[in-house]
Motif scaffolding. Structure first.
Motif, PDB file in Angstrom:
ATOM      1  N   ARG A  76      17.214  -2.799  -7.363  1.00  0.00           N
ATOM      2  CA  ARG A  76      16.157  -2.358  -7.834  1.00  0.00           C
ATOM      3  C   ARG A  76      16.400  -1.162  -8.900  1.00  0.00           C
ATOM      4  NH1 ARG A  76      17.052   3.252  -6.668  1.00  0.00           N
ATOM      5  NH2 ARG A  76      17.672   3.578  -4.378  1.00  0.00           N
ATOM      6  N   ALA A  77      15.419  -0.763  -9.449  1.00  0.00           N
ATOM      7  CA  ALA A  77      15.535   0.406 -10.754  1.00  0.00           C
ATOM      8  C   ALA A  77      15.431   1.746 -10.105  1.00  0.00           C
ATOM      9  CB  ALA A  77      14.648   0.169 -11.760  1.00  0.00           C
ATOM     10  N   GLU A  78      16.363   2.597 -10.820  1.00  0.00           N
ATOM     11  CA  GLU A  78      16.471   4.000 -10.070  1.00  0.00           C
ATOM     12  C   GLU A  78      14.880   4.444 -10.452  1.00  0.00           C
ATOM     13  OE1 GLU A  78      19.334   5.607 -12.578  1.00  0.00           O
ATOM     14  OE2 GLU A  78      20.785   5.053 -11.160  1.00  0.00           O
ATOM     15  N   SER A  79      14.163   4.204 -10.962  1.00  0.00           N
ATOM     16  CA  SER A  79      12.758   4.722 -11.292  1.00  0.00           C
ATOM     17  C   SER A  79      11.655   3.615 -11.746  1.00  0.00           C
ATOM     18  CB  SER A  79      12.945   5.776 -12.449  1.00  0.00           C
ATOM     19  OG  SER A  79      12.940   5.530 -13.482  1.00  0.00           O
ATOM     20  N   ALA A  80      10.674   4.177 -12.036  1.00  0.00           N
ATOM     21  CA  ALA A  80       9.526   3.107 -12.610  1.00  0.00           C
ATOM     22  C   ALA A  80       9.822   2.956 -14.150  1.00  0.00           C
ATOM     23  CB  ALA A  80       8.021   3.584 -12.293  1.00  0.00           C
ATOM     24  N   GLN A 124       0.854  -1.183  -0.073  1.00  0.00           N
ATOM     25  CA  GLN A 124      -0.180   0.031  -0.033  1.00  0.00           C
ATOM     26  C   GLN A 124       0.817   1.175   0.139  1.00  0.00           C
ATOM     27  OE1 GLN A 124      -3.309   0.211   2.666  1.00  0.00           O
ATOM     28  NE2 GLN A 124      -2.723   2.351   3.315  1.00  0.00           N
ATOM     29  N   ALA A 125       1.629   1.311   0.681  1.00  0.00           N
ATOM     30  CA  ALA A 125       2.839   2.458   0.909  1.00  0.00           C
ATOM     31  C   ALA A 125       3.407   2.624  -0.340  1.00  0.00           C
ATOM     32  CB  ALA A 125       3.472   2.243   1.950  1.00  0.00           C
ATOM     33  N   ALA A 126       4.007   1.704  -0.904  1.00  0.00           N
ATOM     34  CA  ALA A 126       4.648   1.697  -2.256  1.00  0.00           C
ATOM     35  C   ALA A 126       3.727   2.307  -3.375  1.00  0.00           C
ATOM     36  CB  ALA A 126       5.106   0.374  -2.725  1.00  0.00           C
ATOM     37  N   LEU A 127       2.708   1.495  -3.414  1.00  0.00           N
ATOM     38  CA  LEU A 127       1.536   2.255  -4.265  1.00  0.00           C
ATOM     39  C   LEU A 127       1.388   3.632  -4.182  1.00  0.00           C
ATOM     40  CD1 LEU A 127      -0.961  -0.828  -4.326  1.00  0.00           C
ATOM     41  CD2 LEU A 127       0.572  -0.317  -6.098  1.00  0.00           C
ATOM     42  N   HIS A 128       1.414   4.150  -2.817  1.00  0.00           N
ATOM     43  CA  HIS A 128       0.815   5.446  -2.730  1.00  0.00           C
ATOM     44  C   HIS A 128       2.101   6.308  -3.143  1.00  0.00           C
ATOM     45  CE1 HIS A 128      -0.942   8.689  -0.566  1.00  0.00           C
ATOM     46  NE2 HIS A 128       0.058   8.950   0.207  1.00  0.00           N
ATOM     47  N   GLY A 129       3.531   5.784  -2.602  1.00  0.00           N
ATOM     48  CA  GLY A 129       4.491   6.767  -2.661  1.00  0.00           C
ATOM     49  C   GLY A 129       4.901   6.705  -4.300  1.00  0.00           C
ATOM     50  N   GLY A 130       4.543   5.629  -5.131  1.00  0.00           N
ATOM     51  CA  GLY A 130       4.861   5.751  -6.572  1.00  0.00           C
ATOM     52  C   GLY A 130       6.104   4.862  -6.961  1.00  0.00           C
ATOM     53  N   ALA A 131       6.574   3.967  -5.945  1.00  0.00           N
ATOM     54  CA  ALA A 131       7.663   3.160  -6.091  1.00  0.00           C
ATOM     55  C   ALA A 131       7.376   1.701  -6.211  1.00  0.00           C
ATOM     56  CB  ALA A 131       8.542   3.332  -4.736  1.00  0.00           C
ATOM     57  N   ALA A 132       6.135   1.491  -6.364  1.00  0.00           N
ATOM     58  CA  ALA A 132       5.602   0.004  -6.663  1.00  0.00           C
ATOM     59  C   ALA A 132       5.878  -0.796  -7.670  1.00  0.00           C
ATOM     60  CB  ALA A 132       3.989   0.162  -6.158  1.00  0.00           C
ATOM     61  N   ASP A 133       6.138  -0.017  -9.000  1.00  0.00           N
ATOM     62  CA  ASP A 133       6.383  -0.537 -10.319  1.00  0.00           C
ATOM     63  C   ASP A 133       7.980  -0.441 -10.448  1.00  0.00           C
ATOM     64  OD1 ASP A 133       3.703  -0.901 -10.718  1.00  0.00           O
ATOM     65  OD2 ASP A 133       3.457   1.089 -11.528  1.00  0.00           O
ATOM     66  N   LEU A 147      19.328  -1.159 -13.168  1.00  0.00           N
ATOM     67  CA  LEU A 147      19.306  -1.528 -11.775  1.00  0.00           C
ATOM     68  C   LEU A 147      20.393  -0.956 -11.015  1.00  0.00           C
ATOM     69  CD1 LEU A 147      18.446  -5.486 -12.603  1.00  0.00           C
ATOM     70  CD2 LEU A 147      16.978  -3.550 -11.641  1.00  0.00           C
ATOM     71  N   VAL A 148      20.048  -0.786  -9.771  1.00  0.00           N
ATOM     72  CA  VAL A 148      21.044  -0.298  -8.653  1.00  0.00           C
ATOM     73  C   VAL A 148      21.223  -1.373  -7.651  1.00  0.00           C
ATOM     74  CG1 VAL A 148      21.682   1.268  -7.195  1.00  0.00           C
ATOM     75  CG2 VAL A 148      20.496   2.014  -9.125  1.00  0.00           C
ATOM     76  N   PRO A 149      22.440  -1.878  -7.294  1.00  0.00           N
ATOM     77  CA  PRO A 149      22.588  -2.798  -6.233  1.00  0.00           C
ATOM     78  C   PRO A 149      22.315  -2.405  -4.870  1.00  0.00           C
ATOM     79  CG  PRO A 149      24.595  -2.862  -7.697  1.00  0.00           C
ATOM     80  CD  PRO A 149      23.771  -1.853  -8.085  1.00  0.00           C
ATOM     81  N   VAL A 150      21.512  -2.956  -4.095  1.00  0.00           N
ATOM     82  CA  VAL A 150      21.057  -2.612  -2.569  1.00  0.00           C
ATOM     83  C   VAL A 150      21.477  -3.671  -1.771  1.00  0.00           C
ATOM     84  CG1 VAL A 150      19.515  -0.822  -3.440  1.00  0.00           C
ATOM     85  CG2 VAL A 150      18.866  -3.361  -2.883  1.00  0.00           C
ATOM     86  N   ALA A 151      21.666  -3.181  -0.538  1.00  0.00           N
ATOM     87  CA  ALA A 151      22.182  -4.401   0.521  1.00  0.00           C
ATOM     88  C   ALA A 151      21.875  -3.532   1.609  1.00  0.00           C
ATOM     89  CB  ALA A 151      23.481  -4.846   0.433  1.00  0.00           C
ATOM     90  N   LYS A 152      21.530  -4.627   2.768  1.00  0.00           N
ATOM     91  CA  LYS A 152      21.189  -4.205   4.325  1.00  0.00           C
ATOM     92  C   LYS A 152      22.636  -4.175   4.923  1.00  0.00           C
ATOM     93  CE  LYS A 152      19.130  -6.097   8.233  1.00  0.00           C
ATOM     94  NZ  LYS A 152      18.250  -7.040   9.138  1.00  0.00           N
TER      95      LYS A 152
END
Length: 442
Positions: free
Chosen positions: A334-338, A28-37, A344-349
């Motif tokens: 994850r991609a930099e945008s929709a 829900q938050a990702a859909l609202h914020g525009g990052a879901a896609d 793709l940009v590598p991400v890690a915890k």
């Protein structure tokens, strides 16, 4: 025949609620914020093997594919989410149309794995991938734990067959999954008829102590069983006195008695005594089956005993002390945008306590030594070295939302045998140790 291909029970109509609440609130938050896609890559891996284990076994992949196909939010599920106010109406409308449309790559089922192995890679939009986290981990953690225990038990048993009989020691649906994983790991048969029906696993079984206690005498019980099931049946001989029961069993069934089962006592000592007695009575071909809380260590301790088959229950369906593999499902890129063309940009915890992860979409290959034995699990994010190009482990399982790789369970079982045989010999040692080959990152 693999009846899973026929879509037979035991099935669950929808797997959509086999998930955690926060998967939907993130959606829900990702859909609202525009990052879901945003295009995203999630990977399943484990940071370490269970203590003392030298390899892991990939199991449950076929069930994961079923779960992804059945991940649908029907009217009843949506009504539940609406009633509990789990997510808002725009999110419910999005869920009503949910169909996974991405790609899934993974180690083929039955393959072995090691710490850091990218066992499964799920690619698509963040929204569609994040929802699958819990059900994927639930299946892989359970089934891989059972398969690893089964594999160790099969190694300890050698050529002697193993019977899975743990249905009464776990959840009724978990029992079906456990039977499947045990068969993959090397067990020959199961006592669970639901597993036989769903997956085509051979089923076996004869009688319990209750059947003997029902009758006025042990002889009456044996006679009833032999008259009904034939002289090739297996008679349970430890309800009262084992020596007397063996004598009675041969008198009733004759020297062609199929087998006797021992379910208590000092199995090593009793098996030797029973074998001697059977031979003296002329029942030289009658087999001995032992049960009673066996695990891989108990099985190994009976290697020199005149035992023909083992029945295993509790220790198998609980992973022989390790009921989970501690697999995780992490976003690694994850991609930099929709924009579909966005890179793709590598991400890690990054955190303390050993919970860090390595970013980037990964490949994996197994390097072999000059004798063809595995010597390292090589994991990387860039180009695959020429020498490893034909040793890559990940295969395509789902393409554009469609399953492209389903296999009969017998093929998966054979793959595991081959994968285990390709490891250094120390892999099958039961003594505690580290992973039998290292994981190298390039």
């Amino acid at each position: 025949m693999n009846t899973a291909d026929l879509g037979l029970p035991v099935d669950v109509p929808s797997t959509a609620l086999f998930t955690d609440h926060y998967e939907l609130t993130m959606l829900q938050a990702a859909l609202h914020g525009g990052a879901a896609d945003r295009r995203s890559v999630f990977e399943v891996f484990t940071r370490r093997l269970p203590e003392g284990r030298r390899y892991g076994v990939v199991a449950g992949t076929g069930r994961v594919l079923d779960a992804v196909e059945n991940f649908r939010f029907d009217a009843g599920v949506l009504g539940f989410l609406r009633e509990r106010n789990v997510v808002d109406e725009p999110t419910l409308r999005w869920l009503a149309e949910y169909r996974f449309s991405g790609d899934i790559w993974g180690y083929p089922e039955g393959e072995v794995y090691f710490p850091g192995s990218p066992i499964l890679r799920v690619e698509g939009s963040f929204a569609e991938c994040v929802l699958l986290e819990t059900v994927i981990l639930s299946i892989l953690n359970h089934d891989s734990a059972i398969a690893a225990a089964a594999s160790r038990m099969a190694s300890a048993a050698g050529d002697r067959p193993l019977i899975e009989m743990g249905a009464r020691r776990t959840h009724e649906l978990a029992a079906v999954a456990a039977s499947r994983a045990a068969y993959l790991g090397g067990f020959a048969t199961t006592s669970d008829l639901a597993a036989g029906f769903r997956y085509g696993i051979p089923t076996v079984g004869t009688s319990a102590h209750a059947f003997t206690l029902l009758h006025d005498t042990e002889r009456d019980a044996f006679r009833a069983q032999v008259d009904s099931l034939g002289e090739g049946t297996t008679l349970l001989v430890d309800t009262y006195d084992v020596k007397e029961a063996v004598r009675t069993a041969v008198e009733v069934a004759g020297p062609k008695l199929g087998a006797v089962r021992i379910d208590s006592g000092d199995l090593l000592l009793v098996a030797h005594r029973v074998r001697q007695q059977l031979d003296e009575l002329g029942a030289k071909d009658t087999k001995i089956v032992v049960t009673s809380d066996l695990d891989e260590y108990a099985i190994a301790s009976l290697a020199a005993a005149p035992v023909d088959a083992y029945g295993v229950g509790t220790q198998l369906v609980t992973g022989s002390g390790h009921p989970t593999c501690s697999m995780v499902y992490k976003l690694v890129a994850r991609a930099e945008s929709a924009d579909p063309r966005a890179p793709l940009v590598p991400v890690a915890k990054k955190s303390a306590g050993g919970k860090t992860s390595i970013g980037g979409r990964k490949w994996a290959a197994r390097r072999l030594d000059a004798d063809g034995t595995a010597e390292a699990e090589v994991v990387g994010t860039g180009a695959v070295p020429d020498g490893l190009a034909d040793r890559q482990l990940l295969v395509e399982l789902v393409k554009g939302g469609e399953v492209v790789s389903r296999e009969p369970l017998d093929a998966v079982r054979e793959r595991h045998i081959a994968a285990r045989e390709g490891l250094p010999l120390s892999a099958i040692q039961l003594s505690r140790g580290e992973a039998v080959i290292p994981t190298e990152y390039v």
